[in-house]
Design a protein around this motif. Structure first.
Motif, PDB file in Angstrom:
ATOM      1  N   PHE A   1       0.814  -1.216   0.000  1.00  0.00           N
ATOM      2  CA  PHE A   1       0.000   0.000   0.000  1.00  0.00           C
ATOM      3  C   PHE A   1       0.847   1.265   0.000  1.00  0.00           C
ATOM      4  N   ILE A   2       2.056   1.223   0.544  1.00  0.00           N
ATOM      5  CA  ILE A   2       2.941   2.385   0.387  1.00  0.00           C
ATOM      6  C   ILE A   2       3.269   2.561  -1.094  1.00  0.00           C
ATOM      7  N   CYS A   3       3.476   1.455  -1.803  1.00  0.00           N
ATOM      8  CA  CYS A   3       3.739   1.518  -3.245  1.00  0.00           C
ATOM      9  C   CYS A   3       2.549   2.058  -4.029  1.00  0.00           C
ATOM     10  N   SER A   4       1.354   1.872  -3.516  1.00  0.00           N
ATOM     11  CA  SER A   4       0.153   2.223  -4.273  1.00  0.00           C
ATOM     12  C   SER A   4      -0.201   3.705  -4.236  1.00  0.00           C
ATOM     13  N   SER A   5       0.371   4.455  -3.310  1.00  0.00           N
ATOM     14  CA  SER A   5      -0.005   5.869  -3.159  1.00  0.00           C
ATOM     15  C   SER A   5       0.274   6.667  -4.430  1.00  0.00           C
TER      16      SER A   5
ATOM     17  N   TYR B   1       9.673   9.103  -5.018  1.00  0.00           N
ATOM     18  CA  TYR B   1       9.646   9.596  -3.630  1.00  0.00           C
ATOM     19  C   TYR B   1       9.264   8.518  -2.631  1.00  0.00           C
ATOM     20  N   ARG B   2       8.609   7.452  -3.069  1.00  0.00           N
ATOM     21  CA  ARG B   2       8.200   6.373  -2.164  1.00  0.00           C
ATOM     22  C   ARG B   2       9.396   5.630  -1.579  1.00  0.00           C
TER      23      ARG B   2
ATOM     24  N   ARG C   1      12.107   3.009   2.961  1.00  0.00           N
ATOM     25  CA  ARG C   1      13.303   2.919   3.817  1.00  0.00           C
ATOM     26  C   ARG C   1      12.981   3.396   5.233  1.00  0.00           C
ATOM     27  N   GLY C   2      12.288   4.514   5.336  1.00  0.00           N
ATOM     28  CA  GLY C   2      11.941   5.046   6.653  1.00  0.00           C
ATOM     29  C   GLY C   2      11.057   4.101   7.445  1.00  0.00           C
ATOM     30  N   THR C   3      10.089   3.514   6.781  1.00  0.00           N
ATOM     31  CA  THR C   3       9.188   2.566   7.450  1.00  0.00           C
ATOM     32  C   THR C   3       9.950   1.332   7.906  1.00  0.00           C
ATOM     33  N   ILE C   4      10.836   0.839   7.069  1.00  0.00           N
ATOM     34  CA  ILE C   4      11.655  -0.327   7.450  1.00  0.00           C
ATOM     35  C   ILE C   4      12.471   0.006   8.701  1.00  0.00           C
ATOM     36  N   GLU C   5      13.062   1.179   8.724  1.00  0.00           N
ATOM     37  CA  GLU C   5      13.888   1.570   9.872  1.00  0.00           C
ATOM     38  C   GLU C   5      13.042   1.715  11.139  1.00  0.00           C
ATOM     39  N   VAL C   6      11.864   2.317  11.022  1.00  0.00           N
ATOM     40  CA  VAL C   6      10.982   2.457  12.191  1.00  0.00           C
ATOM     41  C   VAL C   6      10.571   1.076  12.695  1.00  0.00           C
ATOM     42  N   LEU C   7      10.192   0.184  11.779  1.00  0.00           N
ATOM     43  CA  LEU C   7       9.782  -1.159  12.184  1.00  0.00           C
ATOM     44  C   LEU C   7      10.917  -1.904  12.874  1.00  0.00           C
TER      45      LEU C   7
ATOM     46  N   ALA D   1      -1.444   4.137  15.070  1.00  0.00           N
ATOM     47  CA  ALA D   1      -0.139   3.484  15.025  1.00  0.00           C
ATOM     48  C   ALA D   1       0.399   3.444  13.601  1.00  0.00           C
ATOM     49  N   LEU D   2      -0.448   3.061  12.656  1.00  0.00           N
ATOM     50  CA  LEU D   2      -0.003   2.953  11.263  1.00  0.00           C
ATOM     51  C   LEU D   2       0.380   4.309  10.683  1.00  0.00           C
ATOM     52  N   THR D   3      -0.372   5.350  11.003  1.00  0.00           N
ATOM     53  CA  THR D   3      -0.065   6.672  10.449  1.00  0.00           C
ATOM     54  C   THR D   3       1.189   7.285  11.076  1.00  0.00           C
ATOM     55  N   SER D   4       1.755   6.628  12.077  1.00  0.00           N
ATOM     56  CA  SER D   4       3.034   7.088  12.620  1.00  0.00           C
ATOM     57  C   SER D   4       4.199   6.638  11.735  1.00  0.00           C
ATOM     58  N   LEU D   5       3.918   5.777  10.772  1.00  0.00           N
ATOM     59  CA  LEU D   5       4.958   5.272   9.869  1.00  0.00           C
ATOM     60  C   LEU D   5       5.111   6.211   8.675  1.00  0.00           C
ATOM     61  N   PRO D   6       6.336   6.413   8.185  1.00  0.00           N
ATOM     62  CA  PRO D   6       6.556   7.277   7.030  1.00  0.00           C
ATOM     63  C   PRO D   6       5.771   6.809   5.805  1.00  0.00           C
ATOM     64  N   GLY D   7       5.073   7.731   5.176  1.00  0.00           N
ATOM     65  CA  GLY D   7       4.339   7.418   3.949  1.00  0.00           C
ATOM     66  C   GLY D   7       2.983   6.792   4.155  1.00  0.00           C
ATOM     67  N   VAL D   8       2.518   6.695   5.393  1.00  0.00           N
ATOM     68  CA  VAL D   8       1.216   6.083   5.670  1.00  0.00           C
ATOM     69  C   VAL D   8       0.267   7.152   6.185  1.00  0.00           C
ATOM     70  N   GLY D   9      -0.715   7.494   5.347  1.00  0.00           N
ATOM     71  CA  GLY D   9      -1.756   8.433   5.736  1.00  0.00           C
ATOM     72  C   GLY D   9      -3.009   7.672   6.137  1.00  0.00           C
ATOM     73  N   PRO D  10      -4.088   8.392   6.419  1.00  0.00           N
ATOM     74  CA  PRO D  10      -5.328   7.745   6.885  1.00  0.00           C
ATOM     75  C   PRO D  10      -5.913   6.712   5.919  1.00  0.00           C
ATOM     76  N   LYS D  11      -5.895   6.992   4.610  1.00  0.00           N
ATOM     77  CA  LYS D  11      -6.478   6.037   3.659  1.00  0.00           C
ATOM     78  C   LYS D  11      -5.650   4.756   3.596  1.00  0.00           C
ATOM     79  N   VAL D  12      -4.329   4.893   3.477  1.00  0.00           N
ATOM     80  CA  VAL D  12      -3.456   3.723   3.422  1.00  0.00           C
ATOM     81  C   VAL D  12      -3.575   2.933   4.719  1.00  0.00           C
ATOM     82  N   ALA D  13      -3.621   3.635   5.846  1.00  0.00           N
ATOM     83  CA  ALA D  13      -3.776   2.952   7.144  1.00  0.00           C
ATOM     84  C   ALA D  13      -5.077   2.161   7.188  1.00  0.00           C
ATOM     85  N   ALA D  14      -6.163   2.745   6.689  1.00  0.00           N
ATOM     86  CA  ALA D  14      -7.448   2.041   6.680  1.00  0.00           C
ATOM     87  C   ALA D  14      -7.396   0.829   5.755  1.00  0.00           C
TER      88      ALA D  14
END
Length: 169
Positions: free
Chosen positions: A43-47, A100-101, A106-112, A137-150
């Motif tokens: 879903f990060i790829c899909s934005s 830009y994704r 990379r940021g999400t991998i590092e946070v995880l 929790a999901l929207t705290s990850l880089p590149g994850v907004g409300p729609k992707v989180a849902a």
């Protein structure tokens, strides 16, 4: 498969008359319980993207996993682990067309990787959270907004009542 689809359809139909009308034509449709890490990365790829490009990006990420075999000339891979994903650089992702994704992945991998107990365990634990907490929790990850989180919540975190809303709606 342990979730009774007809019970869900009854519940959804009772709360939404339009769904009740459409449900008559959806026999057999089922929301997947996808692996949370795989779902998150996809879903990060899909934005802000199109199907052809999303497919190319997901195929690239998948190729980082263990090779499973070939069927009719098409290679299949197990989706990579968090450890395997951590070995790909932002530059490699950019060269593969992520734009830009790449920095979000990379940021999400590092946070995880920094999560106590591990990022995969953290993601999976969100299945036990209420929807609001999972989205937060999901929207705290880089590149994850409300729609992707849902989307992640509904497709991999057992949050069947999550409704992804696009900014165009």
């Amino acid at each position: 498969m342990g979730i009774c689809l007809s019970d869900l359809w009854d519940e959804f139909s009772a709360s939404d008359s339009r769904f009740a009308e459409l449900a008559q034509h959806l026999s057999g449709a089922r929301v997947l319980r996808q692996d949370p890490l795989e779902c998150l990365m996809q879903f990060i790829c899909s934005s802000n993207n199109n199907i052809k490009r999303i497919t190319q990006m997901v195929d690239f990420v998948s190729s980082l996993g263990n090779y499973l075999g070939e069927v009719e000339g098409v290679g299949f891979y197990e989706f990579p682990s968090l450890d395997q994903l951590s070995k790909v650089s932002e530059e490699q992702l950019r060269k593969a067309g992520f734009g830009y994704r790449a920095k979000y992945i990379r940021g999400t991998i590092e946070v995880l990787q920094s999560k106590p107990g591990g990022g995969v365990e953290w993601l999976t634990s969100l299945r036990k959270s209420d929807l609001e907490s999972a989205i937060e929790a999901l929207t705290s990850l880089p590149g994850v907004g409300p729609k992707v989180a849902a989307c992640i919540a509904v497709f991999s975190l057992d949050q069947h009542h999550a409704v992804p809303v696009d900014t165009h709606v």
